[in-house]
Design a protein around this motif. Structure first.
Motif, mmCIF file in Angstrom:
data_model
loop_
_atom_site.group_PDB
_atom_site.id
_atom_site.type_symbol
_atom_site.label_atom_id
_atom_site.label_comp_id
_atom_site.label_asym_id
_atom_site.label_seq_id
_atom_site.Cartn_x
_atom_site.Cartn_y
_atom_site.Cartn_z
ATOM 1 N N VAL A 4 0.838 -1.207 0.000
ATOM 2 C CA VAL A 4 0.000 0.000 0.000
ATOM 3 C C VAL A 4 0.872 1.257 0.000
ATOM 4 C CG1 VAL A 4 -1.994 -1.093 1.098
ATOM 5 C CG2 VAL A 4 -0.371 0.107 2.508
ATOM 6 N N HIS A 5 2.012 1.170 0.661
ATOM 7 C CA HIS A 5 2.897 2.339 0.731
ATOM 8 C C HIS A 5 3.450 2.678 -0.656
ATOM 9 C CE1 HIS A 5 6.422 4.397 3.024
ATOM 10 N NE2 HIS A 5 5.621 5.269 2.473
ATOM 11 N N ARG A 6 3.818 1.618 -1.387
ATOM 12 C CA ARG A 6 4.337 1.825 -2.756
ATOM 13 C C ARG A 6 3.239 2.433 -3.625
ATOM 14 N NH1 ARG A 6 6.165 3.604 -5.820
ATOM 15 N NH2 ARG A 6 7.708 3.178 -7.429
ATOM 16 N N ILE A 28 0.652 4.324 -2.684
ATOM 17 C CA ILE A 28 0.331 5.728 -2.405
ATOM 18 C C ILE A 28 1.512 6.656 -2.696
ATOM 19 C CG2 ILE A 28 -1.594 5.358 -0.820
ATOM 20 C CD1 ILE A 28 0.237 5.509 1.504
ATOM 21 N N HIS A 29 2.614 6.086 -3.163
ATOM 22 C CA HIS A 29 3.704 6.940 -3.652
ATOM 23 C C HIS A 29 3.599 7.188 -5.152
ATOM 24 C CE1 HIS A 29 6.696 8.289 -0.673
ATOM 25 N NE2 HIS A 29 6.088 7.405 0.088
ATOM 26 N N THR A 30 2.538 6.670 -5.796
ATOM 27 C CA THR A 30 2.314 7.012 -7.209
ATOM 28 C C THR A 30 1.817 8.460 -7.226
ATOM 29 O OG1 THR A 30 0.135 6.023 -6.983
ATOM 30 C CG2 THR A 30 1.826 4.658 -8.009
ATOM 31 N N VAL A 55 -3.193 12.039 -1.037
ATOM 32 C CA VAL A 55 -3.338 11.197 0.159
ATOM 33 C C VAL A 55 -2.061 11.194 1.020
ATOM 34 C CG1 VAL A 55 -3.716 8.815 0.938
ATOM 35 C CG2 VAL A 55 -5.066 9.733 -0.959
ATOM 36 N N HIS A 56 -0.987 10.664 0.464
ATOM 37 C CA HIS A 56 0.160 10.334 1.309
ATOM 38 C C HIS A 56 1.001 11.553 1.709
ATOM 39 C CE1 HIS A 56 2.916 7.696 3.226
ATOM 40 N NE2 HIS A 56 3.892 7.803 2.344
ATOM 41 N N SER A 57 0.864 12.664 0.969
ATOM 42 C CA SER A 57 1.668 13.844 1.315
ATOM 43 C C SER A 57 1.353 14.322 2.736
ATOM 44 C CB SER A 57 1.443 14.960 0.302
ATOM 45 O OG SER A 57 0.080 15.279 0.258
ATOM 46 N N HIS A 79 1.025 12.510 5.393
ATOM 47 C CA HIS A 79 1.953 11.834 6.318
ATOM 48 C C HIS A 79 3.373 12.384 6.162
ATOM 49 C CE1 HIS A 79 3.482 8.760 8.959
ATOM 50 N NE2 HIS A 79 4.327 8.333 8.038
ATOM 51 N N HIS A 80 3.719 12.717 4.916
ATOM 52 C CA HIS A 80 5.088 13.177 4.667
ATOM 53 C C HIS A 80 5.321 14.640 5.035
ATOM 54 C CE1 HIS A 80 7.524 9.952 3.110
ATOM 55 N NE2 HIS A 80 6.428 9.432 2.591
ATOM 56 N N ASN A 81 4.253 15.353 5.402
ATOM 57 C CA ASN A 81 4.480 16.718 5.890
ATOM 58 C C ASN A 81 5.454 16.687 7.070
ATOM 59 O OD1 ASN A 81 2.867 18.027 4.063
ATOM 60 N ND2 ASN A 81 1.020 17.914 5.335
ATOM 61 N N LEU A 140 14.843 7.606 7.243
ATOM 62 C CA LEU A 140 15.414 7.945 5.925
ATOM 63 C C LEU A 140 14.310 8.063 4.870
ATOM 64 C CD1 LEU A 140 18.632 5.719 5.891
ATOM 65 C CD2 LEU A 140 18.514 8.202 6.172
ATOM 66 N N HIS A 141 13.249 7.276 5.042
ATOM 67 C CA HIS A 141 12.110 7.406 4.116
ATOM 68 C C HIS A 141 11.493 8.799 4.249
ATOM 69 C CE1 HIS A 141 8.693 6.464 1.645
ATOM 70 N NE2 HIS A 141 7.911 6.939 2.603
ATOM 71 N N HIS A 142 11.327 9.266 5.487
ATOM 72 C CA HIS A 142 10.753 10.608 5.681
ATOM 73 C C HIS A 142 11.700 11.693 5.174
ATOM 74 C CE1 HIS A 142 6.928 10.285 7.968
ATOM 75 N NE2 HIS A 142 7.360 9.050 8.105
HETATM 76 ZN ZN LIG Z 1 5.897 7.367 2.234
#
Ligand SMILES: [Zn+2]
Ligand SMILES: [Zn+2]
Length: 347
Positions: A191-193, A195-197, A204-206, A208-210, A285-287
């Motif tokens: 699911v993580h891969r 939502i990185h499309t 959606v995923h941005s 979390h990445h804020n 490192l992902h963040h």
């Molecule tokens: Zn992510």
């Protein structure tokens, strides 16, 4: 504890471990029994054992009788929401209080030299990472977690899912309990891969990445769609023969297990000279870099797909090389497009 014995700190005050992040030896080839046995205690202690125990405690003291759960009403679901909210407040809050409010270990083992409260950002509700993260956790995070929990318990209570008893199938269910973190890793990576499309990332995923500099409350700070995808990991237990306690363990692994990955410290000090590993560096490192480490390396999926960054200079070089190649490919595609447009205009 002296964190410089375990890593180094740069001029900005960011600390990094000196050892690269190791892949779990579970799927590593050639298989090494020695490495596997050395790793095994870390698989259980302290985190996985804690989340498994919390599932047992829920089943013993919190979850209503099966007859109650056969019918959907307001009572027991609201009660479960309240319990989950209190448990989240206490568990997340304990890390926040110790490490970010009282700053008990100051900046020792802290990946990012700054505390989120020192940096205001317009990306967050009320320009506060903490307030934004806390609201998202309780508004949609705990709500969607509880909703998934209710659906699964209701399905088990009504015989819609294959429910095996521990007394009848102890070996199979123990093996399935060992698989819970592996199911999580597989599901989370997929699911993580997804939502990185580009489209899903933007909408959606941005959210979390804020939190580029994550702290405990960032763990469940997600868009509701991501919460749903994330907690859907529990639905595997409606398909494979299982037991509601293992379904609860799967949920707790996702809900409480998000904490170690976002705690922001490599080790959480316990007393004067003891510390618990958070295993958070890969996800930190992902963040930091966004397009590395979609998983946590329990299954080496990132390694297989070429997105693994272990924190070493070689890992950094591999990532930069991948970004460079992608940029080149994009530039070539742009040039070909401009070429075709030029030819069409000339003809
Ligand atoms: Zn992510
Ligand atoms: Zn994260």
């Amino acid at each position: 504890m002296d964190d410089l014995k375990f890593g180094k700190r740069n001029k900005r005050g960011d600390w990094a471990p000196s050892e690269p992040v190791a892949l779990a030896p579970l799927f590593r080839l050639p298989f090494s029994l020695k490495a596997f046995l050395a790793w095994l205690p870390h698989y259980f202690l302290p985190w996985n054992a804690l989340f498994a125990l919390s599932a047992v405690a829920y089943w013993a003291w919190i979850i209503p009788p099966v007859e109650t759960m056969q019918t959907l009403s307001w009572g027991w679901p609201l009660y479960l929401y309240a319990v989950n909210a209190v448990a989240t407040f206490l568990f997340y809050g304990a890390f926040e209080l110790q490490l970010y409010v009282l700053k008990r270990q100051e900046r020792r083992f802290k990946y990012n030299g700054k505390f989120p409260a020192e940096q205001k950002s317009k990306a967050f509700w009320f320009e506060s990472q903490n307030l934004d993260n806390i609201l998202r956790t309780f508004l949609s995070g705990v709500t969607i977690w509880t909703a998934c929990e209710i659906v699964v318990l209701w399905a088990f209570a009504n015989g819609y899912a294959p429910w095996l008893a521990f007394a009848d199938h102890p070996v199979y269910l123990a093996a399935l309990a060992l698989m819970v973190p592996i199911i999580h890793e597989f599901h989370f990576f997929c699911v993580h891969r997804l939502i990185h499309t580009p489209f899903l990332y933007k909408w959606v995923h941005s959210v979390h990445h804020n939190s580029v500099n994550p702290s405990p409350w960032s763990s469940l700070s997600m868009h509701p769609v991501e919460h749903l995808l994330y907690f859907a990991t529990v639905f595997y237990h409606l398909v494979i023969p299982s037991n509601p306690i293992l379904a609860l363990y799967q949920l707790h692994y996702a809900a409480f297990g998000a904490i170690p990955g976002h705690v922001g410290f490599d080790k959480v000090e316990v007393g004067e000279d003891h510390a618990v590993d958070s295993h958070a560096y890969a996800h930190y490192l992902h963040h930091k870099y966004f397009e590395v480490n979609y998983g946590d390396a329990l299954i080496p999926l990132d390694k297989w797909f070429g997105t693994w960054h272990d924190g070493s200079p070689e890992g950094e070089a591999r990532m930069n090389e991948r970004y460079r190649r992608r940029k080149e490919k994009l530039a070539a595609a742009e040039a070909a497009k401009a070429d075709r447009a030029g030819q069409a205009a000339n003809s």
